[in-house]
Structures are given as structure tokens and as C-alpha cells.
Design an enzyme around this catalytic site. Structure first.
Site: not given
Length: 321
Positions: A89, A205
């Protein structure tokens, strides 16, 4: 008769002279020299012990990721090498920018210029008809402008981003191909960003399955892993809309999957950024400072881990007797 007597006298005189001559002195015995100590380590045997390969693993946490910059700055100041960067991320975003130039000051300057509008391209129609509030095209454009190298293989520091296969729930390690696309996929918070079609998969993610990918660094040959966790303190009493719900849910998910992974690092650095909101870009300096303070506190453990590795390596390389 007279001649014989004279010869006998000469022989007698010669014998007397020889008997009176002192015996030659014995040759001096050299003093014993102390024995050289036997080599007991690889260094003593002339074997050079290599430096360990140090990996920096950067976890996810949206705006809290500015703390990663403070961590990198102190590692540079303390001359701790960063031989590999693995990020999930926002950790992949910060990690990729650093891996491009290997310069913490340039990274800090770039971060101070970064705004929400550079990352989030919120669109009403996208929310209604798409699979997320934002497409992420703006993020890719920003990354393309800031990172000179197009592909991961060209970065100055070996790098990998971690994403999640949305269809099957697998962890996907992105260590080649487009830098911008890899970071976009790794940072595509479910519901906030649309999933990213990349490497033949639909990706979101990486924090969904692995918010602090220590095992990826190990698989890539890291000897020492310094991991940065920015997912602590999930409390949030300021939830007002659907976006807040999505972000808080993500925050809880990230924190939960980190809980059982932390022990895999040689050193865990946990900056105190729990009070910073996931989209609060106004507290960059505070986050950076927290990263610096946490890394300074961790330096004795980092140096001890490196020394322990080198001692173990030296013992393994020492000749057997």
C-alpha cells in the site's frame, strides 16, 4: 742423529702451541620466539566476512505512511544500508520513490509536495457505476512524473510491491514491469479505489492479505529485516460517512493481519502515528518526526542484529580444525 733430534723438538713445540690455543666458542643458541596464535575466526584466517543484506519492509496505513520517510532518513544518517525495499500500500509508494533515487532528502521534498488531489481522483459517476470512489489514474500519473525509471528492474534499489488477487485472495508479489502500475495495484484500498487489472489479475491493496510482507523480503534473500508497522491504534470515533466506514474497516483489517506477522522481523519499528487519520495529509511533519524518533530508539537493536549476523557468519566461515 742430530737431524732426528731436531725434528722431534719441532713436533713437540707444535703440540704445545696447539694445546695452548683456546677452543672455539660454541655458536649462540637463538632465543625461542613465542608461537603465533592459531587463527580462530574467519577474519583471522584471512577470510573477509560479508555485510548482511538488509531489507526494509514498509507497511500500509495511508497518510500515516509519511512516517516511513523519517525511518529512511535515520537509517541513512546512521549508515545502515538499505539493500532491498518491500512495501504494501502506501509502503510501496514511499518505497518506490526512495528506490528510484536512494536519497531521503529528495524523498522528503517530494512527500511535502504530495497532496490528496495527487492520489485520489474521486468521481461521483465512478462511485455509482464503478467499483470504487476513485479510479487511481491520478496516482499513476503522479508516480510516472516523479519516478524516472519506468520499470521496477531499473530502480536503483531492488524493490517489490505486494498486492492481493481479488478473485482468489492470493498474495501477489510485483517485482518487475511498470513501477506506477505495481504501486497503484498495491495501494488500491477496496471500495476506495477501483481494482487494478495488471499481470492478468484483478488486484487490490496488498494489506488485505499481508500488510507487512516480511516473508517476501526473506524469500528475496534478506539477511536482516527491518519492518515498519504503522497500523497500531485502530480507534476512531470520528466516522461520519461511507468513506470513513471503508477506511476504518481497512484500518482494522490491516492491523489484524499484522498482529501475527510482526515476529518475523529482526527489528520492528513502530512509529507512534495511531492518532493520524487515514486521509489526513495535514500531519506529514508529525508523522515523519514519529518515524525518526522510533528509528533512533531502534538503532541499538538494528546494530545488534547486524553484529549477531556477522558473528554467526564468521563462525560458519572459519576453517575447521
Amino acid at each position: 742423529m742430530r737431524t732426528l733430534t731436531l725434528c722431534l723438538a719441532l713436533v713437540a713445540c707444535a703440540g704445545c702451541a696447539t694445546a695452548g690455543r683456546p677452543a672455539p666458542a660454541a655458536a649462540p643458541v637463538p632465543e625461542a620466539q613465542p608461537a603465533a596464535p592459531a587463527p580462530s575466526t574467519a577474519a583471522a584466517a584471512g577470510v573477509v566476512v560479508p555485510e548482511p543484506r538488509v531489507a526494509l519492509v514498509l507497511g500500509g496505513g495511508a497518510a500515516r505512511g509519511f512516517a516511513h520517510i523519517g525511518v529512511i532518513r535515520i537509517l541513512e544518517q546512521e549508515r545502515i544500508p538499505i539493500d532491498l525495499v518491500v512495501g504494501t500500500s502506501v509502503g510501496s509508494l514511499i518505497g518506490a520513490v526512495y528506490a528510484s533515487d536512494r536519497d531521503s532528502f529528495d524523498l522528503e521534498w517530494t512527500a511535502f509536495q504530495l497532496t490528496q488531489d495527487d492520489i485520489f481522483d474521486f468521481r461521483l459517476m465512478n462511485t455509482v457505476l464503478g467499483m470504487g470512489y476513485a479510479k487511481g489514474e491520478r496516482m499513476e500519473a503522479w508516480l510516472t512524473a516523479k519516478i524516472r525509471q519506468k520499470n521496477i528492474e531499473q530502480l536503483k534499489v531492488p524493490f517489490a510491491a505486494v498486492a492481493t488477487d481479488l478473485n482468489w485472495g492470493y498474495k501477489v508479489v510485483l517485482d518487475r514491469g511498470s513501477v506506477a502500475k505495481a504501486v497503484h495495484a498495491s495501494s488500491a484500498i477496496p471500495g476506495v479505489f477501483e481494482p487494478v487489472s495488471h499481470v492478468g489479475k484483478l488486484l487490490v491493496d496488498g494489506g488485505v492479505v499481508d500488510n507487512i510482507p516480511i516473508d517476501v523480503a526473506r524469500q528475496k534473500g534478506a539477511d536482516i529485516v527491518v519492518a515498519v508497522d504503522i497500523s497500531e491504534d485502530v480507534g476512531n470515533t470520528n466516522i461520519k460517512n461511507i468513506l470513513d466506514v471503508l477506511l476504518q474497516t481497512t484500518n482494522i483489517m490491516f492491523a489484524e493481519n499484522v498482529a501475527h506477522l510482526r515476529g518475523g522481523a529482526d527489528v520492528l519499528v513502530a512509529p507512534k502515528v495511531g492518532s493520524v487519520g487515514m486521509l489526513d495529509f495535514t500531519r506529514k511533519k508529525e508523522c515523519m518526526q514519529a518515524g525518526m524518533e522510533a528509528t533512533r530508539a531502534a538503532m541499538p537493536r538494528i546494530r545488534a542484529a547486524i553484529d549477531a549476523w556477522k558473528q554467526k557468519k564468521a563462525a560458519a566461515m572459519a576453517p575447521r580444525t
